[in-house]
Design a protein around this motif. Structure first.
Motif, PDB file in Angstrom:
ATOM      1  N   LYS A   1      -8.641 -43.741 -43.249  1.00 25.80           N
ATOM      2  CA  LYS A   1      -8.666 -42.353 -42.658  1.00 25.80           C
ATOM      3  C   LYS A   1      -8.685 -42.933 -41.166  1.00 25.80           C
ATOM      4  O   LYS A   1      -8.378 -44.036 -40.575  1.00 25.80           O
ATOM      5  CB  LYS A   1      -9.961 -41.830 -42.846  1.00 25.80           C
ATOM      6  N   ASP A   2      -9.023 -41.766 -40.095  1.00 26.22           N
ATOM      7  CA  ASP A   2      -9.038 -42.124 -38.859  1.00 26.22           C
ATOM      8  C   ASP A   2     -10.307 -43.078 -38.521  1.00 26.22           C
ATOM      9  O   ASP A   2     -11.229 -43.390 -39.330  1.00 26.22           O
ATOM     10  CB  ASP A   2      -9.656 -40.702 -38.020  1.00 26.22           C
ATOM     11  N   ASN A   3     -10.139 -44.128 -37.488  1.00 27.22           N
ATOM     12  CA  ASN A   3     -10.911 -45.015 -37.018  1.00 27.22           C
ATOM     13  C   ASN A   3     -11.180 -46.241 -38.162  1.00 27.22           C
ATOM     14  O   ASN A   3     -12.051 -46.956 -38.407  1.00 27.22           O
ATOM     15  CB  ASN A   3     -12.377 -44.558 -36.925  1.00 27.22           C
ATOM     16  N   HIS A   4     -10.195 -46.045 -39.109  1.00 24.80           N
ATOM     17  CA  HIS A   4      -9.894 -47.091 -40.143  1.00 24.80           C
ATOM     18  C   HIS A   4     -11.085 -46.988 -41.308  1.00 24.80           C
ATOM     19  O   HIS A   4     -11.440 -48.032 -41.872  1.00 24.80           O
ATOM     20  CB  HIS A   4     -10.009 -48.640 -39.677  1.00 24.80           C
ATOM     21  N   LEU A   5     -11.538 -45.642 -41.549  1.00 22.39           N
ATOM     22  CA  LEU A   5     -12.617 -45.471 -42.486  1.00 22.39           C
ATOM     23  C   LEU A   5     -11.947 -45.456 -43.882  1.00 22.39           C
ATOM     24  O   LEU A   5     -10.811 -45.016 -44.069  1.00 22.39           O
ATOM     25  CB  LEU A   5     -13.245 -44.295 -42.240  1.00 22.39           C
ATOM     26  N   PRO A   6     -12.558 -45.889 -44.766  1.00 20.97           N
ATOM     27  CA  PRO A   6     -11.788 -46.257 -46.311  1.00 20.97           C
ATOM     28  C   PRO A   6     -11.779 -44.419 -46.752  1.00 20.97           C
ATOM     29  O   PRO A   6     -12.575 -43.732 -46.521  1.00 20.97           O
ATOM     30  CB  PRO A   6     -12.584 -46.757 -47.051  1.00 20.97           C
ATOM     31  N   CYS A   7     -10.689 -44.413 -47.479  1.00 20.53           N
ATOM     32  CA  CYS A   7     -10.287 -43.078 -48.254  1.00 20.53           C
ATOM     33  C   CYS A   7     -11.362 -42.890 -49.415  1.00 20.53           C
ATOM     34  O   CYS A   7     -11.833 -41.637 -49.789  1.00 20.53           O
ATOM     35  CB  CYS A   7      -9.089 -43.020 -48.654  1.00 20.53           C
ATOM     36  N   PHE A   8     -11.828 -43.737 -50.130  1.00 19.17           N
ATOM     37  CA  PHE A   8     -12.451 -43.832 -51.367  1.00 19.17           C
ATOM     38  C   PHE A   8     -11.946 -43.189 -52.474  1.00 19.17           C
ATOM     39  O   PHE A   8     -12.379 -42.869 -53.430  1.00 19.17           O
ATOM     40  CB  PHE A   8     -13.976 -43.017 -51.146  1.00 19.17           C
ATOM     41  N   ASN A   9     -10.704 -42.759 -52.498  1.00 18.30           N
ATOM     42  CA  ASN A   9      -9.685 -42.345 -53.477  1.00 18.30           C
ATOM     43  C   ASN A   9      -8.670 -43.353 -54.035  1.00 18.30           C
ATOM     44  O   ASN A   9      -8.249 -43.049 -55.048  1.00 18.30           O
ATOM     45  CB  ASN A   9      -9.091 -41.053 -53.048  1.00 18.30           C
ATOM     46  N   CYS A  10      -8.191 -44.157 -53.416  1.00 22.33           N
ATOM     47  CA  CYS A  10      -7.242 -45.453 -53.474  1.00 22.33           C
ATOM     48  C   CYS A  10      -7.775 -46.248 -54.696  1.00 22.33           C
ATOM     49  O   CYS A  10      -9.007 -46.265 -54.860  1.00 22.33           O
ATOM     50  CB  CYS A  10      -6.517 -46.033 -52.576  1.00 22.33           C
ATOM     51  N   ILE A  11      -6.864 -46.897 -55.463  1.00 16.94           N
ATOM     52  CA  ILE A  11      -7.137 -47.840 -56.376  1.00 16.94           C
ATOM     53  C   ILE A  11      -7.926 -49.023 -55.883  1.00 16.94           C
ATOM     54  O   ILE A  11      -9.128 -49.240 -56.728  1.00 16.94           O
ATOM     55  CB  ILE A  11      -6.055 -48.265 -57.403  1.00 16.94           C
ATOM     56  N   ASN A  12      -7.900 -49.306 -54.766  1.00 14.75           N
ATOM     57  CA  ASN A  12      -8.624 -50.364 -54.044  1.00 14.75           C
ATOM     58  C   ASN A  12     -10.055 -50.055 -53.929  1.00 14.75           C
ATOM     59  O   ASN A  12     -11.082 -50.687 -54.086  1.00 14.75           O
ATOM     60  CB  ASN A  12      -7.984 -50.919 -52.741  1.00 14.75           C
ATOM     61  N   CYS A  13     -10.215 -48.768 -53.256  1.00 16.76           N
ATOM     62  CA  CYS A  13     -11.391 -48.296 -52.971  1.00 16.76           C
ATOM     63  C   CYS A  13     -12.377 -48.091 -54.301  1.00 16.76           C
ATOM     64  O   CYS A  13     -13.477 -48.340 -54.385  1.00 16.76           O
ATOM     65  CB  CYS A  13     -11.459 -46.891 -52.450  1.00 16.76           C
ATOM     66  N   TYR A  14     -11.646 -47.849 -55.418  1.00 16.86           N
ATOM     67  CA  TYR A  14     -12.064 -47.578 -56.548  1.00 16.86           C
ATOM     68  C   TYR A  14     -12.846 -48.621 -57.106  1.00 16.86           C
ATOM     69  O   TYR A  14     -13.898 -48.620 -57.817  1.00 16.86           O
ATOM     70  CB  TYR A  14     -11.039 -46.668 -57.459  1.00 16.86           C
ATOM     71  N   LYS A  15     -11.850 -49.702 -57.229  1.00 19.33           N
ATOM     72  CA  LYS A  15     -12.264 -51.031 -58.007  1.00 19.33           C
ATOM     73  C   LYS A  15     -13.271 -51.815 -57.045  1.00 19.33           C
ATOM     74  O   LYS A  15     -14.233 -52.229 -57.601  1.00 19.33           O
ATOM     75  CB  LYS A  15     -10.888 -51.914 -57.802  1.00 19.33           C
ATOM     76  N   ILE A  16     -13.277 -51.533 -55.691  1.00 17.27           N
ATOM     77  CA  ILE A  16     -14.379 -52.280 -55.031  1.00 17.27           C
ATOM     78  C   ILE A  16     -15.848 -51.439 -55.340  1.00 17.27           C
ATOM     79  O   ILE A  16     -16.701 -51.930 -55.293  1.00 17.27           O
ATOM     80  CB  ILE A  16     -14.014 -52.251 -53.394  1.00 17.27           C
ATOM     81  N   ASP A  17     -15.748 -50.155 -55.358  1.00 22.46           N
ATOM     82  CA  ASP A  17     -16.796 -49.357 -55.651  1.00 22.46           C
ATOM     83  C   ASP A  17     -17.500 -49.798 -56.804  1.00 22.46           C
ATOM     84  O   ASP A  17     -18.544 -49.628 -57.244  1.00 22.46           O
ATOM     85  CB  ASP A  17     -16.482 -47.738 -55.470  1.00 22.46           C
ATOM     86  N   ASN A  18     -16.583 -50.083 -58.081  1.00 24.72           N
ATOM     87  CA  ASN A  18     -17.258 -50.385 -59.236  1.00 24.72           C
ATOM     88  C   ASN A  18     -17.450 -52.034 -59.478  1.00 24.72           C
ATOM     89  O   ASN A  18     -17.335 -52.432 -60.852  1.00 24.72           O
ATOM     90  CB  ASN A  18     -16.176 -49.757 -60.449  1.00 24.72           C
ATOM     91  N   ASN A  19     -16.961 -52.819 -58.371  1.00 26.71           N
ATOM     92  CA  ASN A  19     -17.148 -54.197 -58.262  1.00 26.71           C
ATOM     93  C   ASN A  19     -16.283 -54.798 -59.564  1.00 26.71           C
ATOM     94  O   ASN A  19     -16.588 -55.585 -60.358  1.00 26.71           O
ATOM     95  CB  ASN A  19     -18.652 -54.616 -58.961  1.00 26.71           C
ATOM     96  N   ILE A  20     -15.062 -54.473 -59.547  1.00 23.06           N
ATOM     97  CA  ILE A  20     -14.124 -54.808 -60.676  1.00 23.06           C
ATOM     98  C   ILE A  20     -12.656 -55.306 -59.903  1.00 23.06           C
ATOM     99  O   ILE A  20     -11.614 -55.354 -60.243  1.00 23.06           O
ATOM    100  CB  ILE A  20     -13.454 -53.775 -61.664  1.00 23.06           C
ATOM    101  N   HIS A  21     -12.674 -55.372 -58.589  1.00 27.48           N
ATOM    102  CA  HIS A  21     -11.726 -55.771 -57.823  1.00 27.48           C
ATOM    103  C   HIS A  21     -11.539 -57.190 -57.788  1.00 27.48           C
ATOM    104  O   HIS A  21     -12.228 -57.995 -57.546  1.00 27.48           O
ATOM    105  CB  HIS A  21     -11.743 -55.196 -56.354  1.00 27.48           C
ATOM    106  N   PRO A  22     -10.277 -57.505 -58.254  1.00 24.58           N
ATOM    107  CA  PRO A  22      -9.800 -59.262 -58.192  1.00 24.58           C
ATOM    108  C   PRO A  22     -10.097 -59.985 -57.005  1.00 24.58           C
ATOM    109  O   PRO A  22     -10.518 -61.205 -56.946  1.00 24.58           O
ATOM    110  CB  PRO A  22      -8.750 -59.358 -58.782  1.00 24.58           C
ATOM    111  N   ASP A  23     -10.102 -59.288 -55.639  1.00 22.92           N
ATOM    112  CA  ASP A  23     -10.189 -59.750 -54.478  1.00 22.92           C
ATOM    113  C   ASP A  23     -11.675 -59.732 -53.781  1.00 22.92           C
ATOM    114  O   ASP A  23     -11.754 -60.011 -52.870  1.00 22.92           O
ATOM    115  CB  ASP A  23      -9.316 -59.235 -53.536  1.00 22.92           C
ATOM    116  N   LEU A  24     -12.824 -59.242 -54.747  1.00 20.29           N
ATOM    117  CA  LEU A  24     -14.013 -59.276 -54.253  1.00 20.29           C
ATOM    118  C   LEU A  24     -14.870 -60.095 -54.937  1.00 20.29           C
ATOM    119  O   LEU A  24     -14.851 -60.185 -56.384  1.00 20.29           O
ATOM    120  CB  LEU A  24     -14.609 -57.563 -54.658  1.00 20.29           C
ATOM    121  N   LYS A  25     -15.669 -60.978 -54.513  1.00 24.44           N
ATOM    122  CA  LYS A  25     -16.548 -61.840 -55.065  1.00 24.44           C
ATOM    123  C   LYS A  25     -18.153 -61.558 -54.357  1.00 24.44           C
ATOM    124  O   LYS A  25     -18.094 -61.643 -53.207  1.00 24.44           O
ATOM    125  CB  LYS A  25     -16.253 -63.432 -54.923  1.00 24.44           C
TER     126      LYS A  25
END
Length: 306
Positions: free
Chosen positions: A56-80
């Motif tokens: 979104k504006d100011n580079h805030l996350p959308c919380f709707n895309c697949i990356n936001c979803y996976k990070i929110d649920n701690n299942i993103h392969p690029d998050l440790k």
């Protein structure tokens, strides 16, 4: 403000927004400040800012895309996330971090590593991390979280951007906790003793702690009129519930709050605060915590009338 944005520490949000829009994203950060003020929430929020597919504006996350979803649920392969309930973060865990940074991101722009309670790193794991920080990879971001900045090696600190977090206001804590379905009256009762920390507030609201906390607060309101039986009984109950550390924090906050009211009893409250601070230091020694509490209560009871 968007309900998904962590509350409090608005200056931190502004800093992270500017950083996420940089052409060259700094690779290492230290989020430091009191426990329970949202440092880890902001770290995860920053991970979303860096990897969101539809910012979104100011580079805030959308919380709707697949990356936001996976990070929110701690299942993103690029998050440790490195976290431990033990006393130390050992070198093997940091070696895993190093290996994780050696490969390119699978689904996001950046690999994000969050090391919670980073002050738990022993000398070997800290030095292993230092080597990783000295040879940063452009597509990896490391965030250290700590409430004890001084425990981190100066050489590690010098290679990170340090972002300071402050205690939350009572209004911010009230807003956060009422959204979690806590009893609003109970929340209001413990707010003055939460030390600006959601974590501390939730500890006091726990069923096994709340009644004991309220009982302690009621006794503190007549601290120089306590009788020996009351002192002994209360000290024993606090000890049986492993409530000593929390009890000291409540007492410090109580006498600090009273002293800030600036009335004719201010010096009595300041003296009581100093006594609690002095006795709290004894907790680090091999002395019965219940005995320390009992001695403190007796000392307060013998003080001049407030």
């Amino acid at each position: 403000m968007d309900k998904n944005i962590p509350q409090g520490n608005k200056s931190v949000l502004a800093i992270l927004s500017r950083l996420s829009k940089s052409k060259r994203i700094p690779h290492a950060y230290i989020f430091y400040g009191p426990s329970g003020v949202g440092k880890k929430l902001f770290a995860l929020y920053f991970a979303r800012m860096l990897n969101c597919l539809n910012p979104k504006d100011n580079h805030l996350p959308c919380f709707n895309c697949i990356n936001c979803y996976k990070i929110d649920n701690n299942i993103h392969p690029d998050l440790k996330i490195v976290a431990t309930e033990k006393k130390q973060i050992k070198i093997d865990e940091i070696r895993e971090v190093t290996n994780f940074t050696y490969t390119s991101p699978l689904e996001g722009r950046f690999k994000v590593i969050i090391i919670d309670d980073a002050h738990k790193m022993n000398v070997f794991s800290a030095n292993a991390l230092l080597k990783t920080l000295e040879e940063p990879l452009s597509n990896s971001v490391i965030i250290l979280i700590t409430d004890n900045l001084k425990a981190l090696l100066p050489t590690i600190q010098s290679r990170c951007i340090k972002i300071s977090f402050s205690a939350l206001t009572e209004e911010e804590i009230l807003s956060i906790l009422t959204k979690k379905d806590y009893d609003i009256n109970k929340v209001k009762n413990i707010l003055p003793f939460s030390s600006g920390s959601v974590k501390m507030a939730e500890e006091l609201l726990d069923d096994k702690n709340y009644d004991l906390a309220i009982e302690l607060i009621e006794h503190l309101q007549k601290f120089n009129h306590l009788r020996f039986l009351e002192i002994s009984t209360l000290s024993e109950r606090i000890g049986q519930n492993n409530f000593e550390e929390t009890a000291f924090n409540i007492m410090l906050q109580f006498f600090r709050n009273q002293a800030l009211k600036i009335n004719e009893h201010i010096f009595s409250y300041i003296s009581a605060y100093e006594k609690v601070l002095m006795f709290k230091r004894y907790l680090r020694y091999n002395i019965s915590k219940s005995f320390i509490l009992e001695a403190l209560f007796l000392s307060l009871a013998l003080s001049e009338e407030a």
